[in-house]
Write an enzyme that holds these catalytic residues in place. Structure first.
Site, mmCIF file in Angstrom:
data_model
loop_
_atom_site.group_PDB
_atom_site.id
_atom_site.type_symbol
_atom_site.label_atom_id
_atom_site.label_comp_id
_atom_site.label_asym_id
_atom_site.label_seq_id
_atom_site.Cartn_x
_atom_site.Cartn_y
_atom_site.Cartn_z
ATOM 1 N N ASP A 67 0.825 -1.217 0.000
ATOM 2 C CA ASP A 67 0.000 0.000 0.000
ATOM 3 C C ASP A 67 0.855 1.260 0.000
ATOM 4 O O ASP A 67 2.079 1.209 0.183
ATOM 5 C CB ASP A 67 -0.950 -0.004 1.214
ATOM 6 C CG ASP A 67 -0.283 -0.467 2.501
ATOM 7 O OD1 ASP A 67 0.958 -0.463 2.570
ATOM 8 O OD2 ASP A 67 -0.998 -0.842 3.445
ATOM 9 N N ASP A 136 -7.398 -1.529 14.049
ATOM 10 C CA ASP A 136 -8.783 -1.833 13.686
ATOM 11 C C ASP A 136 -8.905 -3.148 12.915
ATOM 12 O O ASP A 136 -9.934 -3.430 12.322
ATOM 13 C CB ASP A 136 -9.400 -0.667 12.879
ATOM 14 C CG ASP A 136 -8.679 -0.418 11.560
ATOM 15 O OD1 ASP A 136 -7.772 -1.204 11.204
ATOM 16 O OD2 ASP A 136 -9.029 0.566 10.871
ATOM 17 N N HIS A 138 -7.112 -4.144 10.309
ATOM 18 C CA HIS A 138 -6.839 -4.142 8.863
ATOM 19 C C HIS A 138 -5.575 -4.907 8.512
ATOM 20 O O HIS A 138 -4.638 -4.974 9.308
ATOM 21 C CB HIS A 138 -6.798 -2.710 8.295
ATOM 22 C CG HIS A 138 -5.650 -1.860 8.740
ATOM 23 N ND1 HIS A 138 -5.768 -0.500 8.968
ATOM 24 C CD2 HIS A 138 -4.343 -2.133 8.973
ATOM 25 C CE1 HIS A 138 -4.590 -0.011 9.320
ATOM 26 N NE2 HIS A 138 -3.708 -0.976 9.326
ATOM 27 N N GLU A 143 -9.631 -1.473 5.477
ATOM 28 C CA GLU A 143 -10.280 -1.039 6.707
ATOM 29 C C GLU A 143 -11.575 -1.823 6.929
ATOM 30 O O GLU A 143 -12.066 -2.490 6.011
ATOM 31 C CB GLU A 143 -10.592 0.465 6.608
ATOM 32 C CG GLU A 143 -9.365 1.347 6.378
ATOM 33 C CD GLU A 143 -8.465 1.497 7.618
ATOM 34 O OE1 GLU A 143 -8.289 0.513 8.356
ATOM 35 O OE2 GLU A 143 -7.926 2.604 7.826
HETATM 36 C C1 F6R Z 1 1.573 -1.134 6.091
HETATM 37 C C2 F6R Z 1 0.322 -1.837 6.264
HETATM 38 C C3 F6R Z 1 -0.469 -1.742 7.523
HETATM 39 C C4 F6R Z 1 0.359 -2.010 8.779
HETATM 40 C C5 F6R Z 1 -0.507 -1.908 10.030
HETATM 41 C C6 F6R Z 1 0.288 -2.121 11.302
HETATM 42 O O1 F6R Z 1 2.120 -1.386 4.815
HETATM 43 O O2 F6R Z 1 -0.099 -2.475 5.359
HETATM 44 O O3 F6R Z 1 -1.523 -2.666 7.458
HETATM 45 O O4 F6R Z 1 0.930 -3.293 8.690
HETATM 46 O O5 F6R Z 1 -1.142 -0.672 10.068
HETATM 47 O O6 F6R Z 1 1.196 -1.068 11.456
HETATM 48 P P1 F6R Z 1 2.298 -1.097 12.612
HETATM 49 O O7 F6R Z 1 3.238 -2.218 12.268
HETATM 50 O O8 F6R Z 1 2.976 0.243 12.524
HETATM 51 O O9 F6R Z 1 1.578 -1.340 13.887
#
Ligand code: F6R
Length: 269
Positions: A67, A136, A138, A143
């Site tokens: 992403d 959340d 994801h 989301e």
């Molecule tokens: C990032 C991504 C997100 C993160 C998620 C957790 O490329 O796809 O889904 O993996 O938001 O983020 P952290 O590791 O910062 O808690």
């Protein structure tokens, strides 16, 4: 789903990195799906170490990132292209042959997203996808409410994600409101998925994703449908899992008996 629980973040990162390294050694031209965020940083550090000290060769590897924020230029220090350069690509002794991160400045967004999907297919498909999990629930930026059949597309970020990610920006107002993301169905097509989570803050959502119902409200739960997913957790992230002792028993048994494909994690110990 295999649930691998390690005492701490470092152990979890090493174990996940060993699985990535094993693939790169067995299939030097493999296709890796990569994530950003805090969680995989330890895994990337270990890959850099293996590349510099153990000769792990990435020169034939292709990568696709999950992403990217929409509206940030590739030079912006909070965009995911920049993150990948700083936290992985620049550190490796041999840079991957091709690295793709969605283009946050793409104008024809639908056309661009379709071309990202096509590029993944044309590369032969993702062999191993690294994933974190959002507060959340994801995966990537899928989301709550994202269709489990979703493909790469433009999405609107939730307030929770904006607040979580504001730690990297000057203020929450600076966090982009939109992102381009692989869809849940795109992710489920990867041949293998590695879900990483660490810290007590993730324990509730980790339980929902691994032991709760499969639901578009927690898109990480869709990984329960994937035939070859490993969740690498530290003790804190695993804290609320009801079957925690059983998952540990399973890993111990596979480690001791080394049976078939199941031996993969044991072999990396
Ligand atoms: C990032 C991504 C997100 C993160 C998620 C957790 O490329 O796809 O889904 O993996 O938001 O983020 P952290 O590791 O910062 O808690």
């Amino acid at each position: 789903m295999r649930v691998v629980i390690e005492p701490d973040y470092e152990g979890m990162s090493r174990k996940a990195a060993a699985m990535v390294a094993d693939l790169v050694r067995r299939k030097p031209d493999c296709v890796l799906g990569l994530a950003t965020g805090s969680t995989p940083i330890g895994l990337y550090k270990e890959l850099i170490r293996l590349s510099r000290e153990d000769g792990l060769d990435f020169s034939r590897v292709t990568t696709f990132n999950l992403d990217e924020y929409h509206g940030l230029a590739p030079e912006h220090d909070q965009c995911y292209r920049y993150f990948m350069e700083k936290n992985l690509f620049e550190g490796l002794k041999t840079r991957p042959k091709r690295t793709s991160v969605p283009d946050g400045l793409a104008r024809d967004v639908d056309g661009y997203c379709a071309s990202y999907e096509k590029a993944i297919k044309d590369s032969g498909g993702i062999d191993l996808q690294v994933l974190g999990i959002g507060g959340d629930g994801h995966i990537a930026f899928n989301e709550p409410g994202s269709s489990l059949g979703s493909r790469t597309r433009l999405v609107v970020l939730t307030e929770e994600t904006i607040t979580d990610n504001s730690r990297f920006f000057a203020s929450a107002d600076d966090v982009p409101r939109f992102a381009l993301t692989m869809g849940v169905a795109t992710i489920l097509e990867a041949r293998k998925c590695l879900l990483l989570a660490s810290g007590i803050k993730k324990s509730k959502v980790v339980r929902e994703a691994i032991e709760g119902p499969v639901t578009s409200q927690i898109t990480a739960s869709a990984l329960q449908l994937h035939p070859d997913t490993f969740a690498f957790l530290d003790e804190d992230a695993a804290d609320l899992l009801e079957l925690k002792d059983y998952y540990k028993h399973v890993e111990k048994m596979y480690g001791e008996h080394g049976v078939g494909r199941r031996a993969a994690v044991a072999a990396t110990r």
